[in-house]
Scaffold this active site. Structure first.
Site, PDB file in Angstrom:
ATOM      1  N   MET A 170      81.009  72.542  56.065  1.00 25.79           N
ATOM      2  CA  MET A 170      82.375  72.296  56.173  1.00 25.79           C
ATOM      3  C   MET A 170      82.937  72.833  54.601  1.00 25.79           C
ATOM      4  SD  MET A 170      82.311  68.520  58.097  1.00 25.79           S
ATOM      5  CE  MET A 170      84.033  68.748  58.441  1.00 25.79           C
ATOM      6  N   CYS A 226      76.811  85.702  50.614  1.00 26.88           N
ATOM      7  CA  CYS A 226      76.763  84.448  50.703  1.00 26.88           C
ATOM      8  C   CYS A 226      76.100  83.965  51.858  1.00 26.88           C
ATOM      9  CB  CYS A 226      78.224  83.879  50.375  1.00 26.88           C
ATOM     10  SG  CYS A 226      78.190  82.234  50.291  1.00 26.88           S
ATOM     11  N   CYS A 284      86.204  83.791  46.516  1.00 24.09           N
ATOM     12  CA  CYS A 284      86.394  82.525  46.191  1.00 24.09           C
ATOM     13  C   CYS A 284      86.073  82.009  44.478  1.00 24.09           C
ATOM     14  CB  CYS A 284      85.540  81.597  47.100  1.00 24.09           C
ATOM     15  SG  CYS A 284      83.720  81.765  46.610  1.00 24.09           S
TER      16      CYS A 284
END
Length: 376
Positions: A17, A111, A210
C-alpha cells in the site's frame, strides 16, 4: 484462463500500500474477494521528509499515514517495513550510476524488479504469505496446466505491464493485480474508493520520480555527481556550446540544450549521443534519431525463454506505443530489428516484447543501429 484474483481458495495476501488510491482499492478488492489480506507500506527513505509530498508517492510520512488510514477502513492489519537501505542500493544508486555512464534508466521498473517483487516478496514468502498484491494495471493469467502469463490490462489507457516486464516465473506465481481486468476510467476507480470510504479517493497522481523531491532530475544528479563542464558538438564534431554535466541529458532531448547558434536549416536539434568518456554531448536533426535495430542485455522472461527468431510487438517506454519487431536471443543478448524506424531510443531504457497482450519478457537496451549510419 482465469486471473489470479479468481483463485478458488482464499490466500494469505500481502498488499503493498503506497498511500495512493490504486493500491488502496486493490487491497480492498482482494479482501472483498475473501482473501486474508495484510497491508504493508514500504519505508524507502532513511529521511522520508526529503521525498515528494502532496502526490501519489510511495515513500513519505504523509503516504504512510494515508496507507494506514486506508487499511483501517478496509479492516485489515497494517505494518510499515523499512527497505530504505535496499532501495538506496538497488534503485537510487543504480539510477545515478546509469546516468553517469550515459544511459537512461527507468527507476520504477527497477523498483518492481528489486524491491516489490524481490525483497518484499522474499520477506512475504518467508512469513507464510501466498501472494503480493499491488495496484498495478496488468493481469496475471493462469492457464489450465497451471502455468502463468503476464498480460496487458483490459484498459490499454491504464496498462502498466511495461514496468512489470522484469518479473520472472517465480514472481508471477505470487503476484496479484486486482485492478488489471477492470475496464473503467480512473474517475471510476476514485468513485469506488469514495464509496468504500477511502480518504485517498481524491489524492492526486504523480508520474515523477519519488526520490527526487522537487522533480529536478538534473539538479539531483549534479548534487550526487558534481558539475563537469564539457562540450556540446554537432555530428561533424564542431563545438556549439558547453554543458555542466553530460549526465544531465538523454537521447532525444530537445529542450534545455542552450545552444546559441541555430542550425543551418533553422530546425530544432536533439541529443543524438552522450559520451561519458570525453564528457561530450552530440546534437543533430530529428531524423538522425531514427533507429533500425538494437541490442539489449540482461533479458528476463515472463515464462519460458523464446527459441529462435520471432515476430513480436515491442514497447520502448512506459507510456509509449507498440511497434512491430523481429527478435532473437544470440549468445545471451537480445537482437531486435524494427519493421519501421523508431525515433529516440536511449541505451539504458527497457524494451518489453509482447505476443498479442502477453508479455514475453524484457531486456535493457545496450546499443542501437541508426537508420542513417553508425551505432549509438
Amino acid at each position: 484462463m482465469t486471473d489470479t484474483t479468481q483463485r478458488t481458495r482464499p490466500l494469505r495476501v500481502l498488499a503493498a500500500m503506497s498511500g495512493g488510491v490504486d493500491s488502496a482499492v486493490a487491497a480492498a478488492r482482494a479482501a472483498e474477494a475473501g482473501h486474508d489480506v495484510t497491508g504493508v507500506h514500504l519505508a524507502l527513505s532513511a529521511n522520508p521528509q526529503s521525498f515528494r509530498t502532496g502526490a501519489r508517492g510511495c515513500c513519505t510520512i504523509e503516504d504512510s499515514r494515508d496507507a494506514r488510514r486506508a487499511a483501517d477502513v478496509i479492516g485489515i492489519p497494517f505494518y510499515v517495513w523499512d527497505l530504505a537501505d535496499r532501495f538506496r542500493e538497488d534503485v537510487v544508486e543504480d539510477f545515478v550510476a546509469e546516468y553517469e555512464a550515459g544511459r537512461t534508466p527507468n527507476p520504477c521498473l527497477r523498483c518492481n524488479e528489486k524491491i516489490k517483487f524481490a525483497a518484499l516478496l522474499d520477506k512475504a514468502l518467508a512469513l507464510g504469505f501466498d501472494a503480493v498484491c499491488t495496484g498495478h494495471y496488468a493481469q496475471v493469467i493462469v492457464n489450465s496446466d497451471g502455468t502463468r502469463e503476464l498480460h496487458r490490462a483490459s484498459d490499454m489507457a491504464k496498462d502498466q505491464s511495461y514496468v512489470l516486464g522484469v518479473l520472472d516465473d517465480r514472481q508471477l506465481a505470487h503476484a496479484m493485480f486486482p485492478l488489471g481486468d477492470t475496464v473503467t476510467t480512473k474517475d471510476e476507480i476514485r468513485a469506488e474508493a469514495e464509496r468504500r470510504g477511502l480518504a485517498v479517493a481524491k489524492k492526486p497522481d504523480s508520474h515523477d520520480i519519488c526520490f527526487i523531491a522537487d522533480g529536478d532530475t538534473q539538479g539531483f544528479l549534479a548534487s550526487r555527481l558534481g558539475k563537469a563542464e564539457g562540450d556540446i558538438v554537432d555530428e561533424s564534431g564542431a563545438k556549439l556550446g558547453t554543458h555542466e554535466g553530460a549526465y544531465g541529458f538523454t537521447i532525444g532531448q530537445r529542450k534545455g540544450l542552450r545552444i546559441g547558434t541555430p542550425a543551418p536549416d533553422g530546425k530544432p536539434r536533439y541529443v543524438l549521443d552522450i559520451s561519458p568518456v570525453d564528457n561530450t554531448v552530440t546534437v543533430g536533426p530529428a531524423d538522425a534519431l531514427d533507429v533500425n535495430a538494437l541490442t539489449a542485455v540482461k533479458p528476463r522472461w515472463c515464462g519460458a525463454a523464446p527459441t529462435g527468431p520471432g515476430t513480436y510487438t515491442a514497447q520502448l517506454r512506459a507510456h509509449g506505443g507498440e511497434t512491430e519487431v523481429t527478435a532473437e536471443v544470440v549468445d545471451g543478448t537480445l537482437e531486435v530489428t524494427f519493421g519501421e524506424p523508431v525515433r529516440g531510443v536511449a541505451p539504458g531504457q527497457a524494451i518489453v516484447l509482447y505476443d498479442g497482450t502477453r508479455v514475453v519478457g524484457s531486456a535493457t537496451i545496450a546499443s542501437t543501429v541508426r537508420a542513417t549510419a553508425g551505432v549509438a
